[in-house]
Each structure stands twice: as C-alpha cells, then as structure tokens.
Design an enzyme around this catalytic site. Sequence first.
Site, PDB file in Angstrom:
ATOM      1  N   THR A 147       0.862  -1.186   0.000  1.00 31.66           N
ATOM      2  CA  THR A 147       0.000   0.000   0.000  1.00 31.66           C
ATOM      3  C   THR A 147       0.886   1.219   0.000  1.00 31.66           C
ATOM      4  OG1 THR A 147      -1.709  -1.115   1.274  1.00 31.66           O
ATOM      5  CG2 THR A 147      -1.614   1.282   1.496  1.00 31.66           C
ATOM      6  N   VAL A 176     -12.157  -6.389   2.779  1.00 35.97           N
ATOM      7  CA  VAL A 176     -11.576  -5.061   2.989  1.00 35.97           C
ATOM      8  C   VAL A 176     -10.516  -5.193   4.068  1.00 35.97           C
ATOM      9  CG1 VAL A 176     -12.036  -2.714   3.791  1.00 35.97           C
ATOM     10  CG2 VAL A 176     -13.688  -3.853   2.304  1.00 35.97           C
TER      11      VAL A 176
END
Length: 288
Positions: A147, A176
Amino acid sequence: MQPIVIATWKFGELAARAALPLLTRGAAALDAALAGAQAVEDDPAVNSVGYGGLANRLGVVSLDACVMDGRTLDCGAVAGVENIRHVAALARLVMEKTPHLMLVGEGAKLFAVQHGFPLECLHTPESVATWQRRGLEKSTTHLTHDTVTVLALDQTGSLAGVCTTSGLSHKMPGRVGDSPIIGAGLYVDNAAGAAGGTGVGEEILRIAASSVMVESLRAGQTPQEACELAARRIVEVGKRRNVKPAQIAFIALDPRGNVGAACTAGTDFHFAVGRGDCVEMKQAVAIA
Ligand code: ASP
C-alpha cells in the site's frame, strides 16, 4: 517550519517526489500527500495500487483508500471500489461533500460518477498475467500486497495522511483490509502526530495499529518508539495466536518533523523521506 513527507515502500519515492515540491511551495499537507498518492495510483508499474493493481479471486481490481486531515480530524474513506482509479481523491470527496466518513462498493462508484470521475478498466496486460499465474498456483500462502501510505507535514506545521491500495492479491470478493479504516491503516492528529501501516491488513486491524501509534506519540514517545511498539504488538499477538507474524510495516511522523519506521522480521521494508530538496530511501528497523 521545514515541510517533510514520508511514504511507504520503494514506490514511496515516487510519492515523495510528487509531494515535496508542493510542500516547498507552501501547499497544505493534505493536498501534497494526495498528489503523492495519486502519482503512485497512476503508475501502471506499481502492481498493488490504483491502475494496474492486484486483482481479487474473480479477476476484479477492487480498491480501498482513506485520507485524514490532522487539523480538524476530518477524514474520508472508500472501500471495494471498482473501475475508479483515483480512489484517494474519492475518499477526500467523501470527507468534503458528504455527512459520512465511508462509502463502499457500488455506492462509492455512483458517488464517483456523480462527481465526474471516469469509469476505467484498471487492468494492464501485466496485471492480467499476474492474476492468471497466481490462479494457477492455487496458493493463498504467498499473497502479495503493498500500500502507499503518505504522511506529510506542511509549512504551517499541520499534518495529513493518505492511504491507497488494491489490498491482498486474490482476496475474497468483498474483503476489505486495514487501509481504508481510520485508526487501523491511518490516523492523523496535529495534537499528537501521524501514523500509517502497510502489510497484511487483518493483523493491522486486529491491533488498531495507527491509533495505537498516535496515542503513543500523544503520550510523549518518539515516532520511532511508536512504530516499534506497534510492530512488537504484532509479534506478540502472533505468538498468542500461535501464528508466524505477518509481513507488516509502520511509519510515523510527529508535528516537529521527526520520523520513525519499523517492521516485523522478514519484511524488507524501505520507505521514502522527502525533506528540503532531497528524497532519500531508508530501511526500517525489524522487530523479531
Ligand atoms: N494493508 C493492505 C491490505 O491488507 C495491503 C498492504 O499494505 O500490503 O489490504
């Protein structure tokens, strides 16, 4: 005050190089951090963020992002968004234009279209090939991920953060991770500092890692101590659960411009630090 930007992984350099000139010209921390994150979302060679990101089990690229402004604790997030490239900007729009903090799936996509975001195919030939290869391997033990988390301190001494990702490769549809969850993947408060994480999101969520780090800064610890505390907690929880600690890394920045980073052993974590007119890569301390 001298501005500073820090960003996760090797591609953090791209983010820092986009954000730093803006900070130097007096841009607000959130504008600069968002520009940095967007540069990574736009790069097809970065295979875990935005365009060209990692696909889920169905071969769909589904993106998560959040933003937070340390002045006001304003924040916004989106999760499970398909066909929208600039999900960090979308998260900011959720913050600015809705009474809510988070939109997911079709609702987030509809909101994006209403605000002029183009619907795009986020696949590249390389991302399709990667997905096909992984599917043939039929393995969930070597999931890839990463990320970009960007933390910035502007000339006025204000902090902001942005986090954007395609999450774990071959994740279950609907999964998620930590990245769009305020307090897990990101937390920013001018009164204490800014912190963010990257790595296996389930483990970052389990300890509310960014919240832990910012509260440790509030209690007077340095960013380095805060990151090591969170990494140690990941390791301890791994031992309690009798599992090998996941690949996780943390970064933190305080309102005076001090930075810190730490990762779990086995995570070869580098991050970018941009200050003055220079961006340099640093390696994080590993905690066993
Ligand atoms: N934290 C992300 C997730 O679990 C992945 C990563 O940062 O590597 O979705």
